[in-house]
Write an enzyme that holds these catalytic residues in place. Structure first.
Site, PDB file in Angstrom:
ATOM      1  N   GLU A  74      -4.516   7.152  -2.312  1.00 33.99           N
ATOM      2  CA  GLU A  74      -5.775   6.538  -2.725  1.00 33.99           C
ATOM      3  C   GLU A  74      -6.902   6.787  -1.721  1.00 33.99           C
ATOM      4  OE1 GLU A  74      -4.816   2.485  -3.657  1.00 33.99           O
ATOM      5  OE2 GLU A  74      -6.811   2.267  -4.575  1.00 33.99           O
TER       6      GLU A  74
ATOM      7  N   ILE B 145       4.193   7.161  -2.347  1.00 38.10           N
ATOM      8  CA  ILE B 145       5.626   6.908  -2.468  1.00 38.10           C
ATOM      9  C   ILE B 145       5.874   5.759  -3.431  1.00 38.10           C
ATOM     10  CG2 ILE B 145       5.983   5.228  -0.602  1.00 38.10           C
ATOM     11  CD1 ILE B 145       8.264   7.307   0.257  1.00 38.10           C
ATOM     12  N   ASP B 146       4.865   4.924  -3.633  1.00 40.23           N
ATOM     13  CA  ASP B 146       5.005   3.752  -4.497  1.00 40.23           C
ATOM     14  C   ASP B 146       4.881   4.083  -5.979  1.00 40.23           C
ATOM     15  OD1 ASP B 146       5.346   2.156  -2.290  1.00 40.23           O
ATOM     16  OD2 ASP B 146       3.254   1.521  -2.184  1.00 40.23           O
TER      17      ASP B 146
ATOM     18  N   ARG C 215       3.930  -2.780  -2.156  1.00 42.47           N
ATOM     19  CA  ARG C 215       3.046  -3.900  -1.861  1.00 42.47           C
ATOM     20  C   ARG C 215       2.337  -4.418  -3.099  1.00 42.47           C
ATOM     21  NH1 ARG C 215       1.001  -3.395   4.319  1.00 42.47           N
ATOM     22  NH2 ARG C 215       2.985  -2.402   4.691  1.00 42.47           N
TER      23      ARG C 215
ATOM     24  N   GLU D 183       8.405  -5.632  -1.349  1.00 45.18           N
ATOM     25  CA  GLU D 183       7.792  -6.321  -0.200  1.00 45.18           C
ATOM     26  C   GLU D 183       6.580  -7.166  -0.596  1.00 45.18           C
ATOM     27  OE1 GLU D 183       6.083  -3.505   2.662  1.00 45.18           O
ATOM     28  OE2 GLU D 183       5.834  -2.048   1.051  1.00 45.18           O
TER      29      GLU D 183
ATOM     30  N   VAL E 243      13.100   3.850   6.478  1.00 47.75           N
ATOM     31  CA  VAL E 243      14.149   4.791   6.080  1.00 47.75           C
ATOM     32  C   VAL E 243      13.858   5.348   4.688  1.00 47.75           C
ATOM     33  CG1 VAL E 243      16.607   4.999   5.587  1.00 47.75           C
ATOM     34  CG2 VAL E 243      15.852   3.687   7.560  1.00 47.75           C
ATOM     35  N   GLN E 244      13.194   4.531   3.853  1.00 47.11           N
ATOM     36  CA  GLN E 244      12.884   4.958   2.483  1.00 47.11           C
ATOM     37  C   GLN E 244      11.900   6.121   2.397  1.00 47.11           C
ATOM     38  OE1 GLN E 244      12.272   1.125  -0.136  1.00 47.11           O
ATOM     39  NE2 GLN E 244      12.084   0.589   2.011  1.00 47.11           N
ATOM     40  N   ARG E 245      11.104   6.329   3.421  1.00 45.92           N
ATOM     41  CA  ARG E 245      10.044   7.332   3.267  1.00 45.92           C
ATOM     42  C   ARG E 245      10.246   8.564   4.136  1.00 45.92           C
ATOM     43  NH1 ARG E 245       5.077   4.322   3.300  1.00 45.92           N
ATOM     44  NH2 ARG E 245       4.292   6.298   2.581  1.00 45.92           N
TER      45      ARG E 245
END
Lengths: 341, 341, 341, 341
Positions: A103, A126-127, A171, A221, A272-274
């Site tokens: 964004e 990533i979201d 988020r 989160e 760790v996810q990214r």
């Protein structure tokens, strides 16, 4: 033709695959030269560049992160930021720019584009919360990592008759929670789009224990509880000023422990996810995004961004990138609810 | 309402996820009862059934294969096959059938549907060669396994200055080869849709050695060389009557060795590609297919099949399932060609 | 002969492999019958049993956790605990017991053994801190999971010029931190055996940034800073009374951020390390432990425990299991220090 | 002090970890300089060198293969080979050599050592068949890859009531087959050390079908059937002169199909087993081998090789490396036989 490339915002598996595809096709098909700008918009702002050609992109396809570095620098918040960028682009003989980012990065690209900078955008989040595209790269990797973690936690939960709460990224949008929760067989999925009723969460968890099967709660989160259904206190939320510490996952675990009388443990997957090597899907998507972005440069189709629609890569105006957040719809959430409890 | 479920054809990661979703939603939302038919159409043909309810689908989401077993039995090739199926469905009080399978299994479903059997189909092909849907489950798992293998082979190829040939699944369509080849950074990708020019393959491989970087050739099992460009002999193809032995991968490796003077080794991934736990994407897709299939049953929308379009699950006539094979288009192949050589 | 089996303490990948090996060999080689006791010592204490035979152990080899459940129940802390256990063993016709567990579980086994209960022990500690054996199962799995996480975090650290702190298991011994830190290429490894000098950690981290390579700090959950080298406050340690929250990982990250002026992020791997499918090494070790444990039963060699020495499985007195904690030696730590900074 | 490093023989996960540890410790602790020799003994023979220092070993720890390249060149089979090596070592100012390799590479090292070349050896064999050390690096990675493949094949075997035959590496020793077979829950394991009775294999497989559970046969590439128990024909063995094609796995599958009337499929894992990122165990072992090898150089302890004994790294004479092949003992095989059938 000389093309600049930069990557901005949070890192994401697949960034290197985009860079490689842009350069490989640009060089071999169009004979372009490339300049790498370091650390997002800071690169053209402060004229920090690096060599970028076939040798630099060798072997980077399976590697996470970005060889160009990243930052959250916004030239519009810096004095003479835009002028300096234009000067540095000119000084480097750059005719066009490929900007890979989310964004914020694409927001800057959009405004620069309106100020006659020739930019093509590649969306990155990533979201997966970008309305203009079916999927963004990095998301599939994050979902797989979260799913594998949930797979692992099932056996602990069952062996100890324990509640496991897994906090995943997200988020503002609950896509990772929704997909990983579905794929991992979660007992409940809590997402930012829908304030959750803590009483119901307790109910789901207790019903799972009655069937002798231990519950996994997946929580984004950014998920928030409905007022009046919980005793969570917001001042417990964060001991150190960091957002992730003592976050919603820990709060939910604590409350479940109190109200069910069962042990509960929270795991916060965090960064760790990214990181790390992208899945095949993300490499495929990122590679195709890169190929089509440089094609847009070649077509002179600036102010545009590449996007996935079905299995096609299309071009949409850069302004679409930041227009609206793609949220989990009530219909999709209802699909997942079948498996709750 | 009593619903029968069966799985037919080659196994595929995600079959269990479909079965689980069908049963979970059928029981909890619609109050249906279920009957499992064993081993594809053999189940209703020979009246081999098993219990199928919430307890049977517990914990199967991450497991490969199918708890119902599979076969390639075709009731239309068996005397009184259709009558026996109708009788057995009636005997089990089955009102509707969910048939999960590929071209053959859904071909039978289509014909039975025209003979007034109430069927809803769920498409399954690990090769992803079904025109009616953007993706089929199992495909993403296969591509990831193949990509991981290619990742591993890169280091061997480089350490030994060797050509590695990787043969992947795909008899009629090159989707696995294309996606894994792109994701794995292959030097050349050979697919059934386009007879390959062995002279060009040799050229690509040699150009890779000149840049001091060892070549990986990805070849679909159904790829064939153009006449006049090779010295491969078809009688070397198969020593034992099995298709996989001494297949195209070995032939290409042998020919490359002869013509480049470099060592070449072939790896045939084989059944490893279709077994084991599904990726998150395949679990998500298979789960949603299952949810929408039982919804179609509930809506009385028989003779239909579920399909993915973008991120939506839609219904299409069962006849669409088998109408035409989805092949790799010249445009998509051209995208990958950028990376050849 | 009728043999009881139980698993106690924290779960650990490989427990099911032990159970399976005990039962498979017991049944097929010695013709034994088995009784499963549920949830550690609670099983024989409260006479909670389950069937245990060849059918129950089918397919459990690759599964994490324990099909028998676990608990931390200690019969010596419960009134008439020992008598009730003896009664229930007798009531179930149990001639001998295989107890799989860590310090606490084997501590009970040792005392029961002295009170004439026929027990053979199988050591289990994911932390690998048991002196009597070279390795314990579960440890290799935990180390691999932590290493994979570190691999992933490297790319994020580099892309963002950020410090990543990874907190791994290990309250009293730093084995997981040492092995995963070595295998993952950590910048610094902090273990409970050696109070760490925060000034030095800052130095290591800064030296890594000077080489343009981002630092990964691996810290065992039980590591503690030396007084006078840090400004960490113990009351920040735990907001909710849980140990993992706001633990040492977060404290180190916070302090590093303050003192280096670089962003730092902590990831707490938590329970993900101990769940899920075991590595091949752990399956091999657990299987062999199981085979040799039942052989000890057959030999009437009670009060003993199996252990790994080199590549041999040996028997040692149960008292050895709890005698002393195996800690990381200064020599081994010095090996790793070569890579610090 | 100037130290040369080379890697010879088949590649193996962990080679880069050894190189990195040798260089990191050599530079930072002893102030050594390094020279890389390319492609095994070809490097010093033909004076093909490369720079080797801290920058060259950055980031190579998790990468498979060897940055130095490899070959099977044997200077003792080349005219004046030894003289040329001595000359080139002198020309490069090399005082000592670290040679990383298997039987052949270390055989050369042994002989050179007797001719006053200062060599320290690091043993490497993916097959784990070296008597002087408990384990060699690369083996654990191969076993994990094979185990994961077996895990995947189980579900296919069960869904299709099919026999799956998995051929793994191991020409002379069956360690990979034994460990992966044990870890993967194989029905039968066939190893080179023990000619197998095909009649018994048929029996095992049939007994597995009777319990409604599909068989997995793990066979080492060097396994051979006992005469008189099979109808395999050696001329079917190899259609193209390659060893892996139409190997023992395919032969066993074919014979099982004939004699049991069930479908059988063979999968030949091949080179996938030896490529790619090493497991944590292999990185740990390789790193420690490297550290201790350079320590031996520093101690002037030439003609020696490092080895693992329990959890200690020790030094043994280089002559021990090639003295005898470590084979699977009858006792260890008997352990596995408990699970056959």
């Amino acid at each position: 033709m000389r093309v600049g490339v930069l990557t901005g915002g949070g890192d994401c598996p697949g960034l290197n695959a985009v860079i490689r595809a842009v350069v490989r096709k640009g060089v071999s098909e169009y004979g372009y030269e490339f300049v790498g700008f370091r650390d997002g918009w800071r690169g053209p702002l402060e004229n920090i560049t690096c060599e970028l050609g076939i040798p630099q992109v060798r072997g980077i396809l399976p590697r996470g992160g970005t060889i160009l570095g990243s930052s959250r620098t916004n030239p519009f918040k810096i004095e003479n930021g835009v002028e300096r960028i234009k000067e540095n682009l000119a000084a480097n003989g750059v005719d066009a720019l490929v900007a890979i980012g989310g964004e914020d990065t694409l927001g800057v690209a959009t405004k620069l584009s309106e100020l006659d900078v020739k930019v093509v955008g590649v969306p990155k989040t990533i979201d997966n919360d970008l309305g203009a595209t079916d999927f963004t790269f990095g998301f599939d990797t994050a979902v797989n990592i979260a799913t594998e973690a949930i797979d692992r936690l099932h056996t602990t939960a069952e062996s100890h008759h324990r509640i496991m709460v897994v906090e995943v990224m997200g988020r503002h949008a609950g896509w990772i929670a929704l997909h990983a929760g579905l794929a991992g067989g979660a007992n409940v999925i809590l997402i930012p789009e829908r304030p959750f009723d803590m009483d119901k969460v307790v109910e789901y968890v207790e019903s799972r224990f009655r069937t002798n099967y231990s519950p996994i709660v997946v929580v984004a989160e950014g998920a928030v509880p409905k007022e009046g259904t919980h005793s969570l206190q917001s001042d417990e939320r964060d001991a150190f000023g960091h957002v992730r510490l003592g976050g919603i996952g820990d709060m939910v675990a604590k409350e479940l422990e109190k109200r069910t009388g069962k042990e509960a443990r929270a795991v916060v997957l965090g960064h760790v996810q990214r990181g790390g090597t992208p899945t095949a899907f993300d490499r495929w998507l990122a590679t195709r995004f890169g190929l089509h972005a440089i094609e847009a440069v070649h077509d002179g189709d600036f102010g545009m961004m590449v996007a996935l629609r079905g299995t096609d890569i299309v071009r949409v105006p850069l302004t679409d990138a930041t227009k609206e957040l793609k949220l989990v719809t009530p219909e999709l959430y209802a699909e997942a609810e079948v498996f709750f409890g």
